[in-house]
Write a protein that holds these residues in place. Structure first.
Motif, mmCIF file in Angstrom:
data_model
loop_
_atom_site.group_PDB
_atom_site.id
_atom_site.type_symbol
_atom_site.label_atom_id
_atom_site.label_comp_id
_atom_site.label_asym_id
_atom_site.label_seq_id
_atom_site.Cartn_x
_atom_site.Cartn_y
_atom_site.Cartn_z
ATOM 1 N N TYR A 24 39.194 39.424 45.340
ATOM 2 C CA TYR A 24 37.787 39.826 45.511
ATOM 3 C C TYR A 24 37.072 38.829 46.414
ATOM 4 N N ASP A 25 35.887 39.217 46.880
ATOM 5 C CA ASP A 25 35.061 38.331 47.692
ATOM 6 C C ASP A 25 34.491 37.250 46.786
ATOM 7 N N GLY A 26 34.994 36.030 46.936
ATOM 8 C CA GLY A 26 34.571 34.947 46.075
ATOM 9 C C GLY A 26 33.712 33.930 46.799
ATOM 10 N N SER A 27 33.610 32.772 46.183
ATOM 11 C CA SER A 27 32.829 31.666 46.743
ATOM 12 C C SER A 27 33.455 30.381 46.235
ATOM 13 N N LEU A 28 32.945 29.255 46.713
ATOM 14 C CA LEU A 28 33.449 27.965 46.255
ATOM 15 C C LEU A 28 33.345 27.839 44.743
ATOM 16 N N SER A 29 32.239 28.294 44.175
ATOM 17 C CA SER A 29 32.027 28.134 42.733
ATOM 18 C C SER A 29 32.724 29.200 41.904
ATOM 19 N N GLN A 30 33.050 30.332 42.511
ATOM 20 C CA GLN A 30 33.709 31.398 41.771
ATOM 21 C C GLN A 30 34.587 32.196 42.725
ATOM 22 N N GLY A 31 35.857 31.916 42.693
ATOM 23 C CA GLY A 31 36.778 32.620 43.572
ATOM 24 C C GLY A 31 38.188 32.107 43.398
ATOM 25 N N HIS A 32 39.118 32.795 44.010
ATOM 26 C CA HIS A 32 40.511 32.368 43.982
ATOM 27 C C HIS A 32 41.171 32.840 45.267
ATOM 28 N N PHE A 33 42.396 32.461 45.462
ATOM 29 C CA PHE A 33 43.129 32.848 46.665
ATOM 30 C C PHE A 33 43.888 34.148 46.441
ATOM 31 N N CYS A 34 44.249 34.786 47.540
ATOM 32 C CA CYS A 34 45.053 36.005 47.530
ATOM 33 C C CYS A 34 46.151 35.816 48.587
ATOM 34 N N GLN A 35 46.750 36.896 49.055
ATOM 35 C CA GLN A 35 47.591 36.835 50.246
ATOM 36 C C GLN A 35 46.687 36.976 51.465
ATOM 37 N N THR A 36 47.118 36.457 52.609
ATOM 38 C CA THR A 36 46.405 36.761 53.841
ATOM 39 C C THR A 36 46.782 38.181 54.257
ATOM 40 N N THR A 63 40.557 26.356 47.761
ATOM 41 C CA THR A 63 40.798 27.524 48.612
ATOM 42 C C THR A 63 40.291 28.763 47.898
ATOM 43 N N TRP A 64 39.548 29.618 48.622
ATOM 44 C CA TRP A 64 39.078 30.863 48.015
ATOM 45 C C TRP A 64 38.995 31.960 49.072
ATOM 46 N N CYS A 65 39.142 33.198 48.606
ATOM 47 C CA CYS A 65 39.009 34.367 49.467
ATOM 48 C C CYS A 65 37.527 34.672 49.662
ATOM 49 N N THR A 85 42.012 44.360 50.199
ATOM 50 C CA THR A 85 42.696 45.190 49.201
ATOM 51 C C THR A 85 42.682 44.418 47.887
ATOM 52 N N SER A 86 43.341 44.944 46.885
ATOM 53 C CA SER A 86 43.385 44.255 45.587
ATOM 54 C C SER A 86 44.249 42.997 45.631
ATOM 55 N N THR A 87 45.038 42.804 46.709
ATOM 56 C CA THR A 87 45.892 41.619 46.821
ATOM 57 C C THR A 87 45.736 40.876 48.143
ATOM 58 N N LYS A 88 45.048 41.468 49.141
ATOM 59 C CA LYS A 88 44.991 40.876 50.481
ATOM 60 C C LYS A 88 43.561 40.462 50.842
ATOM 61 N N CYS A 89 43.481 39.379 51.615
ATOM 62 C CA CYS A 89 42.193 38.819 52.016
ATOM 63 C C CYS A 89 42.156 38.652 53.530
ATOM 64 N N ASP A 90 41.060 39.072 54.154
ATOM 65 C CA ASP A 90 40.914 38.945 55.609
ATOM 66 C C ASP A 90 40.509 37.533 56.011
ATOM 67 N N GLN A 91 39.826 36.815 55.111
ATOM 68 C CA GLN A 91 39.394 35.455 55.457
ATOM 69 C C GLN A 91 39.335 34.574 54.215
ATOM 70 N N HIS A 92 40.073 33.458 54.292
ATOM 71 C CA HIS A 92 40.023 32.420 53.261
ATOM 72 C C HIS A 92 39.247 31.217 53.793
ATOM 73 N N TYR A 93 38.578 30.536 52.902
ATOM 74 C CA TYR A 93 37.993 29.238 53.203
ATOM 75 C C TYR A 93 38.806 28.160 52.498
ATOM 76 N N ILE A 94 39.015 27.052 53.185
ATOM 77 C CA ILE A 94 39.604 25.862 52.579
ATOM 78 C C ILE A 94 38.614 24.724 52.784
ATOM 79 N N ARG A 95 38.147 24.158 51.684
ATOM 80 C CA ARG A 95 37.247 23.015 51.782
ATOM 81 C C ARG A 95 37.969 21.782 51.252
ATOM 82 N N PHE A 96 37.954 20.718 52.069
ATOM 83 C CA PHE A 96 38.480 19.431 51.654
ATOM 84 C C PHE A 96 37.311 18.529 51.257
ATOM 85 N N ASN A 97 37.529 17.737 50.221
ATOM 86 C CA ASN A 97 36.501 16.839 49.716
ATOM 87 C C ASN A 97 36.166 15.778 50.761
#
Length: 200
Positions: free
Chosen positions: A42-54, A121-123, A128-140
């Protein structure tokens, strides 16, 4: 999913480690979704999200200006060493595309995270239910990053899970999952390459 050095140090002290040779003899499913990790993408955010497949094998990436030149160099080196030899066609872009049907697949950035987290990392745009068009990766921004960190978070952005989310589950620091361990591991690993190549 976060990667935490403080947590990793605790695991490392108690982990039973396999050598890379022994670990690579194992075969596990650690490509999202697995039998032990299958939340809907699903469309997530830094505070609420998870990764999927690209969403496809053409993996476009962009490194935002919040990253230092050293961090950008480390990420590029990790992509070249670990992901370019897979069936993914990795392409580093000079700018990011944030809308439309051809968004940049991974946006790397530096910013604020909980003090114990090296990266998250979050989508951002599920297709789709398993694929993400764009992920964000934030490093501390309070930590330096190394090739293991870059390999780990990029692994999430293409769908690789931690060992405890794999099927069958393995110890989080079992080296069968290569850089997806919670300690510094400087290789992608045969199992992860096989998972990527079978998926993309």
């Amino acid at each position: 999913m976060p990667r935490s050095y403080r947590v990793a140090a605790v695991f490392a002290a108690a982990a039973v480690m396999l050598t890379p040779t022994l670990a690579q003899a194992q075969s596990i499913d650690n490509m999202y979704p697995t039998g032990n990790y299958y939340p809907t993408c699903y469309d997530g955010s830094l505070s609420q999200g998870h990764f999927c497949q690209t969403d496809n094998a053409d993996l476009t990436v962009y490194m935002q200006g919040s990253l230092s030149s050293g961090a950008k160099s480390t990420i590029k080196s990790a992509l070249s060493s670990y992901y370019s030899p897979t069936d993914l066609a990795v392409s580093v872009k000079s700018s990011g595309v944030y809308t439309g049907s051809s968004e940049t697949d991974i946006i790397y950035q530096s910013g604020t995270l909980s003090d114990s987290y090296i990266g998250m990392t979050w989508c951002d745009d599920a297709v789709t239910s398993t694929k993400c068009d764009q992920h964000y990766i934030r490093f501390n921004k309070h930590f330096g990053i190394n090739k293991s960190d870059a390999c780990h978070e990029t692994g999430h952005a293409v769908g690789l899970t931690h060992g405890n989310n794999a099927s069958p589950r393995v110890d989080p620091n079992n080296t069968v999952v290569g850089c997806m361990t919670e300690i510094d591991t400087y290789y992608l690993g045969a199992n992860n390459r096989a998972e990527i190549n079978a998926t993309y």
